[in-house]
Design an enzyme around this catalytic site. Structure first.
Site, PDB file in Angstrom:
ATOM      1  CG  ASP A 100     -54.138 -40.598  -1.481  1.00 55.98           C
ATOM      2  OD1 ASP A 100     -52.991 -40.175  -1.225  1.00 55.98           O
ATOM      3  OD2 ASP A 100     -54.351 -41.654  -2.089  1.00 55.98           O
ATOM      4  CG  ASP A 317     -49.105 -39.927  -0.744  1.00 53.80           C
ATOM      5  OD1 ASP A 317     -50.253 -39.440  -0.786  1.00 53.80           O
ATOM      6  OD2 ASP A 317     -48.889 -41.139  -0.611  1.00 53.80           O
TER       7      ASP A 317
END
Length: 503
Positions: A100, A317
């Site tokens: 992440d 992201d």
């Protein structure tokens, strides 16, 4: 030799014609004892020793390449996330962690863990970390200086442990306390053709209380590995110890292939386009200037601007499966796709879909994202999702947010797949190029002043958990029902790991 002389003469001529002047400044000239500070009397003995120590330290520096396995895919109906495998503790215990770039902290499910899944639909074994079972672990107390350095603020629980809480964009959350322990990883440093096992001590989260989607067994992993910019992220911690540069890259293989590359190191691939990282932001914000459909701009730069109070804007992201665009840019984008598609669109429960089978190229328009510094070309499969054979929907959604939080435009896995994406925290920039993620990438390793060019090849985790491409457990009707729930401000069915400050 003659050619070299001609080139030198040309360079001098060009410099004279344009009055080009290069100003050089010594990096240590401002320090006490330098010849500048000494008023031209020469440098002091102490300053001379400082220069020697600097050069010796540089010659002895070893900046290795850290290579992580990678599994997963961008399809929300199959897996909808990418994950890696790391070793923690002594003796080493293996953990599968979602990758992440939208958050910073590495955390794992920790004993005693409330309601943690015991099995995973990804076909991977799940583990629970227990600091008492590791001889190298240390629970961080609030008096420990690392507590303040890691969290930028003191937050103590009833046992005086350094506690943390992370709330994610999909409403899920993790809380626990910080520990210091060994992380084990594959390292390449140019001394051999194969990777060696190495380790370092890092600070990470011992998460004993998870909520929301983090408890769902269908895509359950052991925790999350944040690759954000803060000092608590693994790349930042390794760089602070002088083990690696603060640069990493991923190449997420699309088409449900389930592999790719995740590496910390100086990427040396040619033709990578870069855009500056917007400074002072919590995430990897970039300046998106326009979205074009079939080379026609359909948005305005002001739509993507960061508000004066901070937050919002456009971020990269890889912890988010799909893409989310703020209004009115999202509506303008969808309208342009519908106008330029060669097949008729249908609106089903608020989502734009097409009844079509075959290749997307040539039938659906190309899309270009114009950033400060370069353009990113997207093919139709980087904004379309196939639900069943002969049925596609637009896989970008309108960006919404919780009350009190700014709306982000999030470029997730659907956009970032099949590209080499470089996060260069040392130079404050993000780069990309279209790439075949089944091929290796060139990365530089530095050892005692000498650089070696290495090739990092893709490989999966030892127990890959990728279903076959034909495995689609959700029907169209169920998929659209979930979409309706998402638009009703219920939990999104996709993975969205944008880390907000704790409530």
């Amino acid at each position: 030799m003659l050619a070299l002389v001609i080139l030198l003469l040309l360079a001098v001529h060009i410099a004279e014609a344009h009055n080009a002047v290069l100003h050089l400044k010594h990096g240590f000239a401002h320090l006490e004892g330098s010849s500048v500070k000494q008023g031209g009397r020469g440098m002091s003995r102490g300053h001379f020793q400082r220069l020697i120590d600097h050069d010796r330290a540089r010659m002895q520096r070893r900046l290795a390449v850290v290579d992580f396995p990678l599994s997963g895919n961008d399809d929300p109906l199959v897996t909808g996330l990418y994950y890696t495998q790391v070793g923690l503790g002594t003796p080493m215990q293996s953990f599968y962690l979602q990758v992440d770039t939208g958050s910073d902290l590495l955390w794992v499910n920790c004993a005693p863990c409330n309601n943690c899944p015991s099995s995973s639909g990804l076909n991977i074994p799940l583990s629970i970390y227990n600091p008492t079972g590791s001889s190298s672990s240390e629970i961080l107390q609030c008096s420990n200086s690392l507590c303040l350095e890691a969290l930028q603020k003191l937050d103590c629980d009833s046992m005086n442990r350094c506690s943390y809480q992370s709330v994610y964009g999909d409403g899920s959350a993790t809380s626990g306390y910080l520990v210091s322990d060994a992380i084990t990883y594959n390292q390449l440093d140019g001394t051999s053709d194969s990777a060696t096992i190495s380790s370092a001590n890092i600070v990470f989260g011992c998460g004993y209380n998870q909520t929301g989607d983090l408890l769902q067994p269908t895509r359950a992993v052991d925790g999350l590995m944040g690759f954000g910019q803060d000092a608590i992220s693994v790349p930042s911690q390794l760089a602070a110890q002088g083990l690696t540069p603060n640069v990493f890259a991923h190449c997420l293989e699309g088409e449900n292939k389930g592999s790719g590359i995740l590496v910390i190191g100086e990427v040396m691939e040619p033709d990578v386009l870069y855009t500056p990282i917007v400074p002072g932001q919590q995430h990897y914000n970039v300046e998106l200037q326009n979205i074009a459909v079939n080379n026609i701009n359909v948005s305005q730069p002001s739509v993507f601007a960061i508000p004066n109070y901070g937050g919002g804007g456009v971020i990269f992201d890889c912890g988010t499966t799909l893409a989310y665009i703020v209004q009115p840019a999202y509506g303008d984008f969808v309208d342009a796709v519908v106008r330029n598609a060669l097949v008729e669109a249908n609106t089903l429960q608020g989502q734009t879909c097409f009844s079509y089978s075959g290749s997307l190229d040539g039938v659906f328009p190309g899309v270009t994202l114009y950033f400060a510094g370069g353009a990113m070309e997207l093919s139709p499969d980087q904004y379309m999702i196939q639900q069943e054979v002969g049925f596609y929907c637009i896989g970008w959604f309108e960006s919404t947010t919780s009350p009190g939080y700014p709306a982000y435009s999030i470029l997730g896995d659907i956009v970032l797949k099949d590209k080499l994406v470089v996060y260069d925290n040392e130079r404050g920039q993000i780069g990309w190029k279209s790439y075949d993620c089944t091929q290796g990438i060139s990365v530089s390793s530095e050892r005692e002043g000498n650089s070696s060019l290495l090739t990092v090849n893709p490989y999966q985790t030892s127990a890959p958990g990728v279903h076959s491409a034909s495995s689609r457990p959700l029907s169209i009707s169920l998929f659209l029902s979930i979409l309706a729930c998402a638009f009703s401000n219920m939990l999104h069915f996709i993975v969205c790991r944008l880390d907000y400050p704790p409530y």
